[in-house]
Scaffold this active site. Structure first.
Site, PDB file in Angstrom:
ATOM      1  N   ALA A  33      -2.020   2.346 -11.831  1.00  0.00           N
ATOM      2  CA  ALA A  33      -0.986   1.981 -10.871  1.00  0.00           C
ATOM      3  C   ALA A  33      -1.639   1.501  -9.592  1.00  0.00           C
ATOM      4  O   ALA A  33      -2.533   2.142  -9.076  1.00  0.00           O
ATOM      5  CB  ALA A  33      -0.086   3.180 -10.566  1.00  0.00           C
ATOM      6  N   CYS A  34      -1.227   0.345  -9.090  1.00  0.00           N
ATOM      7  CA  CYS A  34      -1.750  -0.115  -7.810  1.00  0.00           C
ATOM      8  C   CYS A  34      -0.605  -0.683  -6.981  1.00  0.00           C
ATOM      9  O   CYS A  34       0.531  -0.729  -7.422  1.00  0.00           O
ATOM     10  CB  CYS A  34      -2.853  -1.146  -7.983  1.00  0.00           C
ATOM     11  SG  CYS A  34      -2.277  -2.747  -8.510  1.00  0.00           S
ATOM     12  N   LEU A  35      -0.945  -1.118  -5.792  1.00  0.00           N
ATOM     13  CA  LEU A  35       0.048  -1.497  -4.790  1.00  0.00           C
ATOM     14  C   LEU A  35       1.058  -2.519  -5.306  1.00  0.00           C
ATOM     15  O   LEU A  35       2.254  -2.308  -5.243  1.00  0.00           O
ATOM     16  CB  LEU A  35      -0.690  -2.047  -3.576  1.00  0.00           C
ATOM     17  CG  LEU A  35      -0.046  -1.772  -2.241  1.00  0.00           C
ATOM     18  CD1 LEU A  35       0.096  -0.293  -2.024  1.00  0.00           C
ATOM     19  CD2 LEU A  35      -0.877  -2.392  -1.154  1.00  0.00           C
TER      20      LEU A  35
END
Lengths: 104, 348
Positions: free
Chosen positions: A8-10
């Site tokens: 999960a990233c921005l």
């Protein structure tokens, strides 16, 4: 051996993808079966099903933001790392994962 | 786990919660920015549809603040945090209680107090409805805190910054660009860069768009500069680095992430960082000098549509990227790394 991976990233555009690719590559080299879910910016293109998660020995979470769908992971062994660490050190992450699986 | 330890965990992970909030905020901004810029196209027309687009644009560009606050709280305490987060976020924005920064602080606080309230042991009679009541109490407490104690000083600070930034002119903007470039180039999207970009996003709330223009311009300088460097002088890089550069520069253009530079810089952090700081400072200074303004905090290709001077943006990127590439190659040349040995290690 079977592992589930959630990244999960921005924005869910670059980092989650790159970390997923890095770890997947390393896992395939070692002959480990791996299922991948990428999150971020609301986007969950492939969502791991409860069956897939239940069937895996361990869930690796590589995150820069809080992941959604935590309730699916209840009772599983979890390895929690940051997404940029996973991106740079896929080998270390998998070493840790295997160690955690073998530890009863 | 005791309450003390969990509290420590929550505040230690402030960065994580903040990023989660931003992650949910971005789509709102993107929708708002998209409709806002379509509406500009139809300025001269009187048709109702353009008014609708304008309204949607305004909604998106206004309410990203409460969405951010809500999901900061969500990250801390899961679903019970969302409702109080929205309310505190709107409060901070509508009542001049600190705007974006106030909403951020409010989101963290309301998330934490909701988390605490849910921990309280209540009589059995209340237990089933406590899940509904706890957020009410945390909202009450935090709204008072924000409205009377935390909001006003933040609002005052923002006003001071705003008056100051409006008064410094082009020369001042240029030096601000240099400083922001320094922070943006120093840690590849780490805490320093994020401080710089948070500041830039926060002041858009005050109708100041130059800092965001600067922040947006320097983002792609480190990755593109380092990728370019591998092409200019391939002898100085290992095979893995070259392959990575070849496949990842496109990510930097499309998505606009500084972090893409990390794998390239990781093997040689000092030399690369000196180079990216030089490059970012040059682009930052130029962006400030030409008053480059970015109206929406978006990254990558979408940026092109929100700059006031897209051509200037492209022109100032080039010297920054070139400087980064040339400086890093120069530094690598005068103090050689042992490429053969590194390639051998990679094979093992």
């Amino acid at each position: 051996m079977k592992i589930s991976l959630i990244t999960a990233c921005l924005a869910g555009v670059a980092h989650s993808k790159m970390a997923a690719v890095a770890i997947k590559k390393e896992a395939l080299l070692r002959g480990i079966e791996i299922d991948v879910e990428e999150q971020g910016g609301h986007k969950i293109p492939v969502r791991l099903t409860q069956e897939q998660i239940n069937a895996s020995d361990l869930v690796i979470i590589a995150k820069a933001v809080s992941i959604s769908g935590k309730e699916r992971l209840a009772g599983k062994k979890i390895l929690d790392v940051t997404v940029s660490f996973a991106l740079r050190n896929p080998k270390t992450v998998l070493d840790q994962a295997i160690e955690l699986i073998n530890k009863k | 786990m005791g309450i003390g330890k969990e509290t420590k965990d929550i505040f230690k992970n402030t960065g994580l919660h903040f990023r989660t909030g931003v992650s949910y905020m971005l789509p709102v901004l993107l929708i708002g920015g998209f409709f806002g810029s379509i509406a500009v196209l139809g300025k001269t027309s009187d048709a109702e549809i353009w008014k609708l687009f304008k309204i949607i644009g305004d909604i998106g560009l206004k309410y990203f603040v409460p969405v951010m606050a809500a999901y900061v709280a969500f990250s801390i305490t899961d679903t019970p945090g969302i409702a109080p987060g929205f309310i505190i976020g709107i409060l901070a924005q509508e009542t001049d209680s600190g705007g974006y920064l106030g909403a951020l602080v409010g989101g963290i606080l309301v998330g934490y107090f909701t988390f605490l309230a849910l921990k309280v042991k209540v009589p059995e009679m209340l237990e089933s409805s406590w899940g509904m009541l706890a957020p009410v109490f945390s909202t009450l407490l935090v709204s008072i805190l924000i409205f009377f104690f935390i909001g006003p000083p933040i609002a005052h600070l923002m006003k001071t910054i705003s008056t100051y930034l409006q008064s410094i002119g082009n020369g001042g903007n240029a030096s601000m660009g240099a400083i922001m470039g320094f922070f943006g180039g120093i840690d590849y999207g780490g805490p320093f860069s994020k401080t710089q970009s948070t500041f830039a996003t926060a002041v858009t709330n005050l109708k100041l768009y130059t800092p965001l223009g600067i922040a947006g311009a320097i983002i792609t300088v480190p990755p593109l500069g380092l990728c370019l460097a591998t092409i200019l002088n391939p002898k100085l890089y290992t095979k893995t680095e070259k392959n990575y550069a070849k496949s990842s520069w496109i990510y930097a253009v499309v998505a606009g992430f500084t972090e893409i530079a990390i794998p390239l810089a990781a093997g040689d952090i000092i030399r690369c960082t000196i180079a990216t700081i030089c490059g970012c400072m040059i682009t930052g200074t130029l962006a400030g000098y030409f008053s480059l303004e970015l109206y929406t905090p978006v990254l990558g290709i979408p940026q092109w549509f929100f700059y006031n001077k897209p051509l200037v943006y492209l022109c100032i990127l080039i010297p920054g990227i070139l400087t980064t590439a040339l400086v890093v190659n120069f530094l690598k040349k005068i103090s050689k790394r042992n490429i053969e040995e590194m390639e051998k290690e990679e094979k093992d």
